[in-house]
Design an enzyme around this catalytic site. Structure first.
Site, short mmCIF file in Angstrom:
data_model
loop_
_atom_site.label_atom_id
_atom_site.label_comp_id
_atom_site.label_asym_id
_atom_site.label_seq_id
_atom_site.Cartn_x
_atom_site.Cartn_y
_atom_site.Cartn_z
CD GLU A 1 -3.12 0.54 0.19
OE1 GLU A 1 -2.56 1.33 -0.59
OE2 GLU A 1 -4.35 0.48 0.29
CG ASP A 2 -0.80 4.69 -1.80
OD1 ASP A 2 -1.57 4.01 -1.10
OD2 ASP A 2 -1.20 5.51 -2.64
CG ASP B 1 -6.02 8.58 6.02
OD1 ASP B 1 -6.28 8.88 7.18
OD2 ASP B 1 -6.10 9.40 5.09
CG PHE C 1 -4.37 16.17 1.09
CD1 PHE C 1 -5.52 15.46 1.36
CD2 PHE C 1 -3.84 16.12 -0.20
CE1 PHE C 1 -6.16 14.72 0.37
CE2 PHE C 1 -4.47 15.39 -1.20
CZ PHE C 1 -5.63 14.69 -0.91
NE ARG D 1 -3.53 8.36 -9.30
CZ ARG D 1 -4.19 7.95 -8.23
NH1 ARG D 1 -3.52 7.58 -7.16
NH2 ARG D 1 -5.51 7.92 -8.20
C1 PRP Z 1 -5.80 5.43 -0.60
C2 PRP Z 1 -4.65 4.49 -0.32
C3 PRP Z 1 -5.29 3.37 0.44
C4 PRP Z 1 -6.41 4.05 1.18
C5 PRP Z 1 -5.99 4.29 2.60
O1 PRP Z 1 -6.46 5.00 -1.74
O2 PRP Z 1 -4.05 4.05 -1.49
O3 PRP Z 1 -5.81 2.38 -0.42
O4 PRP Z 1 -6.65 5.32 0.54
O5 PRP Z 1 -7.02 4.93 3.30
P1 PRP Z 1 -7.73 4.31 4.57
O6 PRP Z 1 -6.66 3.80 5.49
O7 PRP Z 1 -8.45 5.51 5.15
O8 PRP Z 1 -8.67 3.26 4.12
P2 PRP Z 1 -7.50 5.89 -2.54
O9 PRP Z 1 -8.88 5.53 -2.14
O10 PRP Z 1 -7.12 7.35 -2.42
O11 PRP Z 1 -7.32 5.37 -4.03
P3 PRP Z 1 -6.11 5.53 -5.06
O12 PRP Z 1 -4.95 4.73 -4.51
O13 PRP Z 1 -6.64 4.96 -6.32
O14 PRP Z 1 -5.79 7.01 -5.17
#
Ligand code: PRP
Length: 179
Positions: A98-99, A102, A151, A164
């Protein structure tokens, strides 16, 4: 890119150095054999490709799409799989890549879903962790950086799908007000 609302939080060099360290650690922790990497679309693609090349292991790569509703605002964020895996996890050593973690809603849900597919082991590697924001418990075995609740964009992370491809991870500020 010349965007005055961007402040570098983690430079390309810091990111790449940390990924090499994570690659070493993960390679030591796993027994010989394939490591099954699962990249959560879309933001983690950048981290996954660099991490995969930092591993001294054979890897399989697969991708999963997730959509969340109400994420980060309530503890009852709904999660839905929008693209499922192509490869079976049965008996595999699985590393979810995961990136950012949160609220933890996405990974908490995903761990429950993927554990049912009978992997031999399952762990999480996340480049960024915002522990202050956690609503659901998640155990992240490999964390790149803990960051404050700001952010951030770049290196896969977006704002309205932009930024990105920045090489650094930057804090996105408010646009300056001009008279
Ligand atoms: C981001 C990130 C995780 C998630 C983390 O994805 O890549 O998958 O949010 O958030 P959380 O811990 O609150 O669940 P995002 O929905 O922004 O999608 P993306 O990677 O396609 O931008």
């Amino acid at each position: 890119m010349s965007d005055t609302n961007l402040r570098v939080l983690l430079s390309e060099e810091q990111i790449q150095t940390r990924i090499r360290e994570l690659g070493e650690k993960i390679s030591q922790d796993y027994p010989a054999g394939h490591l099954h990497l699962i990249c959560i679309l879309k933001g983690a693609v950048f981290f996954m490709t660099d991490l995969a090349r930092a591993l001294k292991r054979d890897v399989l790569v697969d991708f999963m799409g997730i959509s969340t509703y109400g994420k980060g605002k309530t503890s009852s964020g709904e999660v839905r799989v929008t693209k499922d895996l192509d490869i079976s996890l049965e008996g595999a050593d699985v590393l979810i890549v995961e990136d950012i973690v949160d609220s933890g809603v996405t990974l908490n849900y995903l761990m429950h879903v993927l554990e049912q597919r009978k992997p031999r082991s399952i762990r999480i590697a996340a480049l960024l962790d915002k522990p202050e924001r956690r609503l659901r418990p998640v155990h992240v075995s490999y964390v790149g950086f803990e960051i404050p609740d700001e952010f951030v964009v770049g290196y896969g992370l977006d704002y309205a799908e932009k930024y990105r491809n920045l090489r650094d991870i930057c804090v996105l500020g408010e646009p300056a007000v001009t008279a």
